[in-house]
Enzyme design. Structure first.
Site, PDB file in Angstrom:
ATOM      1  N   ARG A  26       0.827  -1.219   0.000  1.00  0.00           N
ATOM      2  CA  ARG A  26       0.000   0.000   0.000  1.00  0.00           C
ATOM      3  C   ARG A  26       0.851   1.254   0.000  1.00  0.00           C
ATOM      4  O   ARG A  26       0.504   2.223   0.676  1.00  0.00           O
ATOM      5  CB  ARG A  26      -0.932   0.032   1.205  1.00  0.00           C
ATOM      6  CG  ARG A  26      -1.891  -1.062   1.136  1.00  0.00           C
ATOM      7  CD  ARG A  26      -3.289  -0.651   1.368  1.00  0.00           C
ATOM      8  NE  ARG A  26      -3.946  -1.939   1.134  1.00  0.00           N
ATOM      9  CZ  ARG A  26      -5.190  -2.150   0.989  1.00  0.00           C
ATOM     10  NH1 ARG A  26      -5.993  -1.194   1.048  1.00  0.00           N
ATOM     11  NH2 ARG A  26      -5.667  -3.336   0.765  1.00  0.00           N
ATOM     12  N   ARG A  30      -4.013   6.074   0.564  1.00  0.00           N
ATOM     13  CA  ARG A  30      -4.618   7.289   1.108  1.00  0.00           C
ATOM     14  C   ARG A  30      -3.696   8.183   1.918  1.00  0.00           C
ATOM     15  O   ARG A  30      -4.015   9.337   2.155  1.00  0.00           O
ATOM     16  CB  ARG A  30      -5.832   6.913   1.956  1.00  0.00           C
ATOM     17  CG  ARG A  30      -7.046   6.607   1.115  1.00  0.00           C
ATOM     18  CD  ARG A  30      -8.085   5.910   1.937  1.00  0.00           C
ATOM     19  NE  ARG A  30      -7.537   4.669   2.454  1.00  0.00           N
ATOM     20  CZ  ARG A  30      -8.225   3.776   3.141  1.00  0.00           C
ATOM     21  NH1 ARG A  30      -9.471   4.003   3.435  1.00  0.00           N
ATOM     22  NH2 ARG A  30      -7.657   2.666   3.545  1.00  0.00           N
ATOM     23  N   ARG A  39      -8.397  10.598  -6.043  1.00  0.00           N
ATOM     24  CA  ARG A  39      -9.644   9.988  -5.558  1.00  0.00           C
ATOM     25  C   ARG A  39     -10.813  10.975  -5.463  1.00  0.00           C
ATOM     26  O   ARG A  39     -11.958  10.554  -5.360  1.00  0.00           O
ATOM     27  CB  ARG A  39      -9.406   9.288  -4.216  1.00  0.00           C
ATOM     28  CG  ARG A  39      -8.733   7.941  -4.349  1.00  0.00           C
ATOM     29  CD  ARG A  39      -9.699   6.840  -4.787  1.00  0.00           C
ATOM     30  NE  ARG A  39     -10.389   6.289  -3.626  1.00  0.00           N
ATOM     31  CZ  ARG A  39     -11.643   6.520  -3.295  1.00  0.00           C
ATOM     32  NH1 ARG A  39     -12.391   7.287  -4.031  1.00  0.00           N
ATOM     33  NH2 ARG A  39     -12.171   5.965  -2.228  1.00  0.00           N
ATOM     34  N   ASP A  75      -6.689  -4.117  -7.426  1.00  0.00           N
ATOM     35  CA  ASP A  75      -7.167  -4.709  -6.176  1.00  0.00           C
ATOM     36  C   ASP A  75      -7.333  -6.218  -6.344  1.00  0.00           C
ATOM     37  O   ASP A  75      -7.613  -6.687  -7.450  1.00  0.00           O
ATOM     38  CB  ASP A  75      -8.486  -4.096  -5.711  1.00  0.00           C
ATOM     39  CG  ASP A  75      -8.716  -4.378  -4.230  1.00  0.00           C
ATOM     40  OD1 ASP A  75      -8.194  -3.609  -3.399  1.00  0.00           O
ATOM     41  OD2 ASP A  75      -9.366  -5.388  -3.902  1.00  0.00           O
ATOM     42  N   TYR A 152     -13.588 -13.330   1.326  1.00  0.00           N
ATOM     43  CA  TYR A 152     -14.460 -12.200   0.949  1.00  0.00           C
ATOM     44  C   TYR A 152     -15.746 -12.684   0.285  1.00  0.00           C
ATOM     45  O   TYR A 152     -16.836 -12.179   0.559  1.00  0.00           O
ATOM     46  CB  TYR A 152     -13.720 -11.235   0.009  1.00  0.00           C
ATOM     47  CG  TYR A 152     -12.760 -10.348   0.759  1.00  0.00           C
ATOM     48  CD1 TYR A 152     -13.218  -9.242   1.455  1.00  0.00           C
ATOM     49  CD2 TYR A 152     -11.404 -10.641   0.794  1.00  0.00           C
ATOM     50  CE1 TYR A 152     -12.347  -8.435   2.171  1.00  0.00           C
ATOM     51  CE2 TYR A 152     -10.517  -9.839   1.498  1.00  0.00           C
ATOM     52  CZ  TYR A 152     -11.002  -8.739   2.192  1.00  0.00           C
ATOM     53  OH  TYR A 152     -10.147  -7.952   2.896  1.00  0.00           O
TER      54      TYR A 152
HETATM   55  O1  CP3 Z   1       0.081   0.324  -3.196  1.00  0.00           O
HETATM   56  C1  CP3 Z   1      -0.413  -0.828  -3.248  1.00  0.00           C
HETATM   57  O2  CP3 Z   1      -0.205  -1.697  -2.390  1.00  0.00           O
HETATM   58  C2  CP3 Z   1      -1.178  -1.225  -4.498  1.00  0.00           C
HETATM   59  C3  CP3 Z   1      -2.552  -1.396  -4.502  1.00  0.00           C
HETATM   60  C4  CP3 Z   1      -3.327  -2.374  -3.650  1.00  0.00           C
HETATM   61  C5  CP3 Z   1      -4.644  -2.078  -3.258  1.00  0.00           C
HETATM   62  N1  CP3 Z   1      -5.210  -3.189  -2.707  1.00  0.00           N
HETATM   63  C6  CP3 Z   1      -5.306  -0.782  -3.474  1.00  0.00           C
HETATM   64  C7  CP3 Z   1      -6.391  -0.408  -2.543  1.00  0.00           C
HETATM   65  C8  CP3 Z   1      -3.054  -3.677  -3.226  1.00  0.00           C
HETATM   66  C9  CP3 Z   1      -1.771  -4.472  -3.327  1.00  0.00           C
HETATM   67  C10 CP3 Z   1      -4.263  -4.186  -2.643  1.00  0.00           C
HETATM   68  C11 CP3 Z   1      -4.416  -5.561  -2.140  1.00  0.00           C
HETATM   69  C12 CP3 Z   1      -5.574  -5.887  -1.314  1.00  0.00           C
HETATM   70  N2  CP3 Z   1      -6.870  -5.469  -1.466  1.00  0.00           N
HETATM   71  C13 CP3 Z   1      -5.551  -6.797  -0.233  1.00  0.00           C
HETATM   72  C14 CP3 Z   1      -4.339  -7.554   0.215  1.00  0.00           C
HETATM   73  C15 CP3 Z   1      -3.450  -6.634   0.962  1.00  0.00           C
HETATM   74  C16 CP3 Z   1      -3.790  -6.488   2.407  1.00  0.00           C
HETATM   75  O3  CP3 Z   1      -4.002  -5.340   2.819  1.00  0.00           O
HETATM   76  O4  CP3 Z   1      -3.808  -7.500   3.101  1.00  0.00           O
HETATM   77  C17 CP3 Z   1      -6.835  -6.867   0.305  1.00  0.00           C
HETATM   78  C18 CP3 Z   1      -7.251  -7.677   1.507  1.00  0.00           C
HETATM   79  C19 CP3 Z   1      -7.669  -6.047  -0.491  1.00  0.00           C
HETATM   80  C20 CP3 Z   1      -9.142  -5.838  -0.349  1.00  0.00           C
HETATM   81  C21 CP3 Z   1      -9.411  -4.425  -0.048  1.00  0.00           C
HETATM   82  N3  CP3 Z   1      -9.369  -3.403  -0.968  1.00  0.00           N
HETATM   83  C22 CP3 Z   1      -9.735  -3.873   1.207  1.00  0.00           C
HETATM   84  C23 CP3 Z   1      -9.865  -4.640   2.497  1.00  0.00           C
HETATM   85  C24 CP3 Z   1      -9.918  -2.504   0.998  1.00  0.00           C
HETATM   86  C25 CP3 Z   1     -10.329  -1.476   2.006  1.00  0.00           C
HETATM   87  C26 CP3 Z   1      -9.073  -1.106   2.710  1.00  0.00           C
HETATM   88  C27 CP3 Z   1      -9.197   0.183   3.424  1.00  0.00           C
HETATM   89  O5  CP3 Z   1      -8.216   0.439   4.134  1.00  0.00           O
HETATM   90  O6  CP3 Z   1     -10.162   0.920   3.211  1.00  0.00           O
HETATM   91  C28 CP3 Z   1      -9.630  -2.216  -0.345  1.00  0.00           C
HETATM   92  C29 CP3 Z   1      -9.660  -0.894  -0.982  1.00  0.00           C
HETATM   93  C30 CP3 Z   1      -8.311  -0.420  -1.429  1.00  0.00           C
HETATM   94  N4  CP3 Z   1      -7.491  -1.149  -2.243  1.00  0.00           N
HETATM   95  C31 CP3 Z   1      -7.727   0.848  -1.188  1.00  0.00           C
HETATM   96  C32 CP3 Z   1      -6.521   0.870  -1.901  1.00  0.00           C
HETATM   97  C33 CP3 Z   1      -5.552   2.035  -2.020  1.00  0.00           C
HETATM   98  C34 CP3 Z   1      -8.364   1.996  -0.397  1.00  0.00           C
HETATM   99  C35 CP3 Z   1      -9.333   2.571  -1.344  1.00  0.00           C
HETATM  100  C36 CP3 Z   1      -9.579   4.013  -1.153  1.00  0.00           C
HETATM  101  O7  CP3 Z   1     -10.399   4.348  -0.290  1.00  0.00           O
HETATM  102  O8  CP3 Z   1      -9.012   4.810  -1.909  1.00  0.00           O
END
Ligand code: CP3
Length: 344
Positions: A26, A30, A39, A75, A152
């Site tokens: 990540r 954000r 965003r 994602d 999920y």
């Molecule tokens: O910089 C990076 O790592 C690249 C992008 C990336 C995202 N998701 C973007 C994202 C990666 C590698 C992921 C993987 C991902 N997505 C995982 C495995 C990683 C981990 O954290 O264990 C999981 C479980 C997901 C599913 C997912 N997507 C969740 C649980 C959420 C909400 C997380 C939150 O903190 O709100 C997302 C949304 C998400 N994916 C965001 C990002 C930047 C936040 C979205 C936003 O509000 O802009």
């Protein structure tokens, strides 16, 4: 530098590097003002489906932070959208799946996922991001591992106890394995599509697998994760990551991967010994340490580097993703500290 010799890729092959390479899970998210600005214009799903914008976001942390690899902006849940489960990313709540798959009858209705038709935008983002990087650092692709995706699909979102998932797994193992096969096939195609499009390494996120006992991991997960890793195009390093996995690490190693990702709940030296020194490791700073001052961050970096002992095959990372509250200056201080304290 030929791309093959970039420090991140050398470390993934357990070759010596001039310093310990670092990237962050990540790292595009954000906590970055640039990301929040993008965003404002797109919802999360719109952003993922817009290759030009997603490629820009992929590149944001590279110059800002000086990290040694970029991770594709996408994602893990994008490939489950075509299952027709009603995927939505709601503000504040994270992912929501409106029609979860809870029973054997639900699983029986699922069609195989046509990955190439479902996520062409991801492969296009890979091509644009590679072009934008111009060989400065490698691009890492990724997917969710079958268990984490299943969690999920079955729970309908994030979970603490994974009770629906475990009920299906225990009560109807046949349906469970069928679901895992559908997901494993899709994940392998998703990752191979990213590799064809140009990613130079891939990370398999089994983020929530730490909820399982070692016996259950071996019976219900390991064969499917192994099938994914064995189906991948050769020559591209695979990072196999999970959290809460202290008791699962030797079995995760058996499932496969060139690099095992460690969270912060393990000591890096003991964890590395438990998976064997013939595999590389990635980790493992507690993301919460980045909320503390740069001086404290440096101390924690020192401890982790000492535990790695200068052995080739350590990639520095957090034990999980960067927290949204993290000050960007602290992330830059982390990257600088890792480079400086490890340079040889
Ligand atoms: O910089 C990076 O790592 C690249 C992008 C990336 C995202 N998701 C973007 C994202 C990666 C590698 C992921 C993987 C991902 N997505 C995982 C495995 C990683 C981990 O954290 O264990 C999981 C479980 C997901 C599913 C997912 N997507 C969740 C649980 C959420 C909400 C997380 C939150 O903190 O709100 C997302 C949304 C998400 N994916 C965001 C990002 C930047 C936040 C979205 C936003 O509000 O802009």
């Amino acid at each position: 530098m030929p791309s093959h010799d970039l420090p991140f890729l050398r470390a993934a092959r357990r070759e010596p590097t001039p310093f310990t390479p670092i990237w962050l899970m990540r790292q595009a998210g954000r906590y970055l003002a640039d990301y929040r600005a993008v965003r404002e214009r797109f919802s999360f799903l719109e952003l993922c489906k817009n290759p030009a914008a997603a490629a820009d976001v992929t590149l944001q942390p590279i110059d800002r932070l000086g990290v040694d690899a970029a991770i594709l902006f996408a994602d893990i849940l994008l490939i489950i959208e075509p299952l027709g489960v009603g995927l939505e990313f709601s503000r504040g709540e994270g992912p929501v799946i409106h029609r979860p798959v809870r029973t054997g009858a639900d699983v029986a209705k699922l069609e195989p996922i046509d990955v190439e038709a479902a996520v062409p935008f991801v492969f296009e983002t890979v091509q644009l991001a590679r072009r934008g990087l111009g060989g400065r650092v490698p691009l890492i692709g990724f997917a969710g591992a079958p268990f984490t995706l299943a969690s999920y699909v079955v729970e309908g979102g994030s979970s603490r106890d994974y009770l629906h998932t475990k009920r299906l797994m225990y009560d109807d193992p046949e349906a469970w394995h069928r679901l895992m096969e559908i997901l494993a096939t899709a994940v392998a195609r998703y990752l191979n599509g990213q590799i064809t499009a140009g990613v130079q390494a891939v990370q398999l996120f089994d983020s929530w697998v730490g909820t399982l006992s070692p016996d259950d991991y071996r019976a219900f997960v390991l064969p499917h994760t192994r099938a994914v890793i064995q189906a991948l195009s050769p020559g591209v390093p695979v990072i196999h990551f999970g959290t809460g996995t202290a008791a699962l690490l030797p079995d995760m190693r058996r499932a496969g991967g060139d690099v095992i990702g460690l969270d912060w709940r393990v000591e890096l030296d003991r964890a590395w010994a438990s998976v064997g020194h013939d595999v590389a490791v990635q980790g493992n700073l507690d993301p919460a340490v980045l909320l503390a001052s740069p001086a404290i961050i440096r101390q924690h970096v020192k401890t982790i580097l000492q535990r790695a002992g200068g052995r080739p095959g350590h990639i520095f990372n957090l034990g999980h993703g960067v927290l949204p509250q993290t000050p960007v200056d602290h992330v830059r201080a982390l990257v600088d500290a890792v480079h400086e304290l490890s340079s040889r």
